[in-house]
Each structure stands twice: as structure tokens, then as C-alpha cells.
Motif scaffolding. Structure first.
Motif, PDB file in Angstrom:
ATOM      1  N   LEU A 300       1.165  -1.149   0.197  1.00 52.25           N
ATOM      2  CA  LEU A 300      -0.069  -0.224   0.117  1.00 52.25           C
ATOM      3  C   LEU A 300       0.818   1.370   0.029  1.00 52.25           C
ATOM      4  O   LEU A 300       2.025   1.394   0.498  1.00 52.25           O
ATOM      5  CB  LEU A 300      -0.938   0.235   1.015  1.00 52.25           C
ATOM      6  N   TYR A 334       1.137   2.783 -10.367  1.00 53.56           N
ATOM      7  CA  TYR A 334       0.975   3.927 -10.573  1.00 53.56           C
ATOM      8  C   TYR A 334       2.181   4.228 -11.071  1.00 53.56           C
ATOM      9  O   TYR A 334       2.979   3.909 -10.887  1.00 53.56           O
ATOM     10  CB  TYR A 334       0.431   4.782  -9.426  1.00 53.56           C
ATOM     11  N   LEU A 342       1.914  10.047  -3.585  1.00 54.80           N
ATOM     12  CA  LEU A 342       0.704   9.309  -2.829  1.00 54.80           C
ATOM     13  C   LEU A 342       1.106   8.455  -1.047  1.00 54.80           C
ATOM     14  O   LEU A 342       1.008   8.086  -0.351  1.00 54.80           O
ATOM     15  CB  LEU A 342       0.038   8.279  -3.367  1.00 54.80           C
ATOM     16  N   ARG A 346      -2.839   7.429   2.969  1.00 53.26           N
ATOM     17  CA  ARG A 346      -3.992   6.258   3.078  1.00 53.26           C
ATOM     18  C   ARG A 346      -4.697   6.226   1.778  1.00 53.26           C
ATOM     19  O   ARG A 346      -4.771   7.137   1.431  1.00 53.26           O
ATOM     20  CB  ARG A 346      -4.254   5.951   4.828  1.00 53.26           C
ATOM     21  N   SER A 347      -5.420   5.549   1.558  1.00 51.93           N
ATOM     22  CA  SER A 347      -6.550   5.526   0.480  1.00 51.93           C
ATOM     23  C   SER A 347      -7.626   6.835   0.273  1.00 51.93           C
ATOM     24  O   SER A 347      -7.320   7.344  -0.607  1.00 51.93           O
ATOM     25  CB  SER A 347      -7.183   4.062   0.246  1.00 51.93           C
ATOM     26  N   GLU A 348      -7.498   6.974   1.833  1.00 47.48           N
ATOM     27  CA  GLU A 348      -8.693   7.949   1.947  1.00 47.48           C
ATOM     28  C   GLU A 348      -8.503   9.549   1.354  1.00 47.48           C
ATOM     29  O   GLU A 348      -8.827  10.175   0.924  1.00 47.48           O
ATOM     30  CB  GLU A 348      -9.797   8.106   3.452  1.00 47.48           C
ATOM     31  N   PHE A 350      -6.430   9.755  -1.483  1.00 48.67           N
ATOM     32  CA  PHE A 350      -5.622  10.150  -3.352  1.00 48.67           C
ATOM     33  C   PHE A 350      -6.123  10.451  -3.846  1.00 48.67           C
ATOM     34  O   PHE A 350      -5.995  10.891  -4.947  1.00 48.67           O
ATOM     35  CB  PHE A 350      -6.073   8.039  -3.222  1.00 48.67           C
ATOM     36  N   ARG A 357      -9.940   9.204  -7.758  1.00 49.10           N
ATOM     37  CA  ARG A 357      -9.374   7.772  -6.369  1.00 49.10           C
ATOM     38  C   ARG A 357      -9.235   6.385  -7.498  1.00 49.10           C
ATOM     39  O   ARG A 357      -9.535   5.993  -8.803  1.00 49.10           O
ATOM     40  CB  ARG A 357     -10.790   7.233  -6.340  1.00 49.10           C
ATOM     41  N   ARG A 359      -6.135   3.203  -7.698  1.00 43.60           N
ATOM     42  CA  ARG A 359      -6.932   1.717  -6.822  1.00 43.60           C
ATOM     43  C   ARG A 359      -5.555   2.117  -5.222  1.00 43.60           C
ATOM     44  O   ARG A 359      -4.825   2.744  -5.097  1.00 43.60           O
ATOM     45  CB  ARG A 359      -5.883   0.714  -7.267  1.00 43.60           C
ATOM     46  N   ASP A 360      -6.553   1.105  -4.601  1.00 37.55           N
ATOM     47  CA  ASP A 360      -5.389   1.142  -3.072  1.00 37.55           C
ATOM     48  C   ASP A 360      -4.187   0.582  -3.148  1.00 37.55           C
ATOM     49  O   ASP A 360      -3.618   0.924  -1.686  1.00 37.55           O
ATOM     50  CB  ASP A 360      -6.546  -0.076  -2.310  1.00 37.55           C
ATOM     51  N   GLU A 361      -3.840  -0.135  -3.694  1.00 31.24           N
ATOM     52  CA  GLU A 361      -2.628  -1.228  -3.761  1.00 31.24           C
ATOM     53  C   GLU A 361      -1.415  -0.375  -4.606  1.00 31.24           C
ATOM     54  O   GLU A 361      -2.191   0.507  -6.210  1.00 31.24           O
ATOM     55  CB  GLU A 361      -2.560  -2.686  -4.679  1.00 31.24           C
TER      56      GLU A 361
END
Length: 371
Positions: A300, A334, A342, A346-348, A350, A357, A359-361
Motif C-alpha cells: 500500500l 501508479y 501518494l 492512506r487510500s482515503e 488519494f 480515486r 487503486r488502493d495498492e
């Protein structure tokens, strides 16, 4: 051991034109299609994820466009696909909707499975659709593919899709109940082969000639699909598709041919990542992220400390721990610029950082090899 459809987590089903299109009316076989979607609904109700690779677009448009010759020019196929794809998608959407399932249409070309970035895009889209409990319905994008970049059949396309999403099972529904030692339509002494543990030259020789008429498949393309699937760690079955509820029949043990996955199949792609790609950049990660990777997790962005090099999405990158020791290699989700933005977040965060928004990974575990 024979693979179990009941236990499968992710299933790809390929359906040919001869099954889905009524030759007398050039319309979808609605009752049969409804039985297939009922089977899919039963699998989905147990938690299985199902992807359909469906032929039929060109066949559905032939009569309407008066294209009845056995062989069509490429531009005629493209025109027929443009017309027939609408009818095909509508047929699947209506039938799946009756089962309270949502259909999603994807059109792929050979290049989409060969180019790393397009491969990752297609896989991410499929993964998201499955997570949303949709049923992706895939066909080759015949409207734009040239002769040089076409699969030419949906058997091999289905095998590539099964490899792409790491399916457990690929089922090719056919007009025959499996592989025989010879063409049973020509040789009454031909013997059915219930299980193929390894695809040998003798097995390949059982492929015979392609069928006459509109179909572009035949047993030879199904064996080509079996090579792709089994070497990717995917079990494959060739099963009779004409009767109603063909998937339920396979699940109940109907006569078919199973091709067992190669024991090393799941590792083949990761061996390619580990040994055959020149890294374009480096990600240095913290101790928590390093521990998570060793336990099998994805990387992540929150665990990234620094980013070096210049790379785009889909390029290989080295992953180093806080001491500078190389611990993994993977394909970046990415670009280097976005990865730097990034890193540590954390994902929130991005969407605010990138304007979208993503991908989370940073590197998905399916694209990552530990050293």
C-alpha cells in the motif's frame, strides 16, 4: 483429482456462436440462455464469481446485413460485429436481469492482453466488476481489431481472461462432450478422454480439423486454450453446451473432458516478473509494510518511504526495506510521479492528492514476487 465446480471461487465460462444463436432465426436462443443464467445465478448465490466470454455478435447480424457467405472479409466481420454486439449485449442483460444479476460488457483485443498497462487496466476493471457482484460478459472487439492482432476465436480469449483474473476453472461449452482420440463424427471407434493430466503431442493430435460453416473454433482452438489455461494454473473443461442448464450438468458430474492445471502454473507469471523484467524504479518501504509483504499482502502507498526512478503504471519496480535490502519486485500500479505523491498516505487521501480515486495498492500482490 477432478476439479470441483462446487468449490471453485472464480469461474470463466466460454459460449460459442453455435450455442447462443438459433441458425433458423438468427436470434438468440432465449430459453437456453435463460437456463445458463439460472446456472450462473446458482453459482453466484454460493459466492462464486462468474465471467462469461460470449461469441455470437457476428452471427446475430449476418442475416440482417445479408452477409451469408461462409467466409467474410475482415471489414464485413467488423461491420457485422458493430450491429450484432448490441443484440448480444441486450440478450445477456435481459436474461441476467431476470435472475437479479447485473451484466457488464467488455470488448477486448489481443493487444489488451499483451500490453502490460492495458492488461492491468482490463484486470482491474474485471476485479472491480466482480467485487460489485456484476457478471462481466466479454467478447473480442471485432469492430476495431485487425487481422494481425485478432485472437480469431473466443476459446483462446477465454483462456487469457482466465489467466488474467486467476480463475480456478475455465469451462468451454461446446457442441461435443469433450475430447476424443479422433473425431467421433467420422470415426465411430473414437474413445472419449475424461481427464488430461498433461497435454502431450498425442493429445494435440486429437484436435482434428475445424468445423465447417460459420464457427471459427473447433477442437484445435480448444486445445490451444487448454495450453494457455493449464500453464497458468487454471483447470479447464470441455463440456456439452446444447442441453439446457449445461453448467449445472457439469457440476453434477456430466460427461466432459477435464484438463488439469500444471503444478507450477501459478508461479509461471511471477517467475517472469522476477527474472525477465528490468526494473525502472525503486520503492523503499517501512518495516510494517515489509512485514505485510512477507505475510502475502499487497504493497500500500502508506508503507512507501521514498520513490526513485522514472516509471509508468505497469512497469517493474524493485522494493527495498528500510535497510536498503531488496525484498521484492513487482509491477507498479501508479507512475513514479503519482507514487511520490501518494507515498505515506492512506487510500482515503488519494482523491484529494491526485484529483481522482485510484487503486488502493501501489503494487498488487498478484504482481509481486518476494526474494
Amino acid at each position: 483429482m477432478i476439479p470441483s465446480l462446487t468449490a471453485a471461487r472464480r469461474i470463466v465460462v466460454k459460449i460459442g456462436s453455435a450455442l447462443i444463436v438459433d441458425p433458423s432465426t438468427a436470434a438468440p436462443r432465449t430459453n437456453w440462455l435463460n437456463s445458463v443464467t439460472a446456472d450462473i445465478a446458482a453459482l453466484a448465490a454460493r459466492g462464486a464469481e462468474v465471467i462469461v466470454v460470449s461469441s455470437g455478435a457476428i452471427s446475430l447480424a449476418r442475416q440482417k446485413l445479408n452477409l451469408t457467405a461462409p467466409k467474410l472479409r475482415l471489414e464485413e466481420k467488423q461491420a457485422a460485429a458493430a450491429v450484432g454486439q448490441i443484440r448480444l449485449a441486450q440478450a445477456w442483460s435481459d436474461s441476467l436481469s431476470a435472475q437479479n444479476l447485473t451484466a457488464a460488457q467488455l470488448l477486448l483485443t489481443l493487444e489488451d492482453t499483451e500490453d502490460r498497462r492495458r492488461y492491468l487496466n482490463a484486470r482491474a476493471t474485471l476485479s472491480t466488476l466482480l467485487a460489485l457482484r456484476c457478471i462481466p460478459v466479454i467478447n473480442e472487439n471485432d469492430t476495431v481489431a485487425t487481422a494481425e492482432i485478432r485472437f480469431g476465436d473466443n476459446d483462446r480469449l477465454a483462456a487469457r481472461v482466465a489467466e488474467m483474473v486467476q480463475a480456478d476453472i475455465l469451462i468451454l461449452l461446446s457442441d461435443i462432450d469433450g475430447l476424443y482420440t479422433a473425431d467421433p463424427r467420422k470415426n465411430p471407434a473414437a474413445a472419449h478422454i475424461p481427464v488430461v493430466e498433461v497435454i502431450t503431442p498425442e493429445i494435440d493430435a486429437c484436435g482434428g480439423e475445424p468445423p465447417p460453416g460459420y464457427s471459427s473454433g473447433g477442437m484445435r482452438t480448444k486445445l490451444a486454450a487448454a495450453h494457455i489455461a493449464t500453464q497458468s494454473g487454471v483447470a479447464m473443461a470441455i463440456a456439452l453446451g446444447n442441453p439446457q442448464h449445461p453448467l449445472a450438468a457439469v457440476e453434477s458430474g456430466a460427461k466432459c473432458t477435464w484438463f488439469l492445471p500444471a503444478p507450477e502454473g501459478r508461479g509461471a507469471r511471477k517467475n517472469w516478473i522476477a527474472g525477465h523484467l528490468a526494473p525502472q524504479g525503486t520503492l523503499v518501504i517501512d518495516d510494517g509494510a515489509a512485514r505485510a509483504l512477507r505475510k502475502g499482502s499487497s504493497l500500500l502507498p502508506a508503507g512507501i518511504k521514498t520513490v526513485t526512478g522514472s516509471f509508468e503504471r505497469g512497469d517493474p519496480v524493485e522494493i527495498l526495506d528500510a535497510t536498503g535490502t531488496r525484498i521484492a519486485r513487482g509491477l507498479a500500479a501508479y507512475s513514479s510521479t503519482d507514487s511520490q505523491t501518494l507515498a505515506g498516505h492512506r487510500s482515503e487521501d488519494f482523491e484529494a492528492l491526485l484529483g481522482f480515486r485510484g487503486r488502493d495498492e501501489a503494487v498488487h500482490r498478484d504482481d509481486l514476487v518476494l526474494f
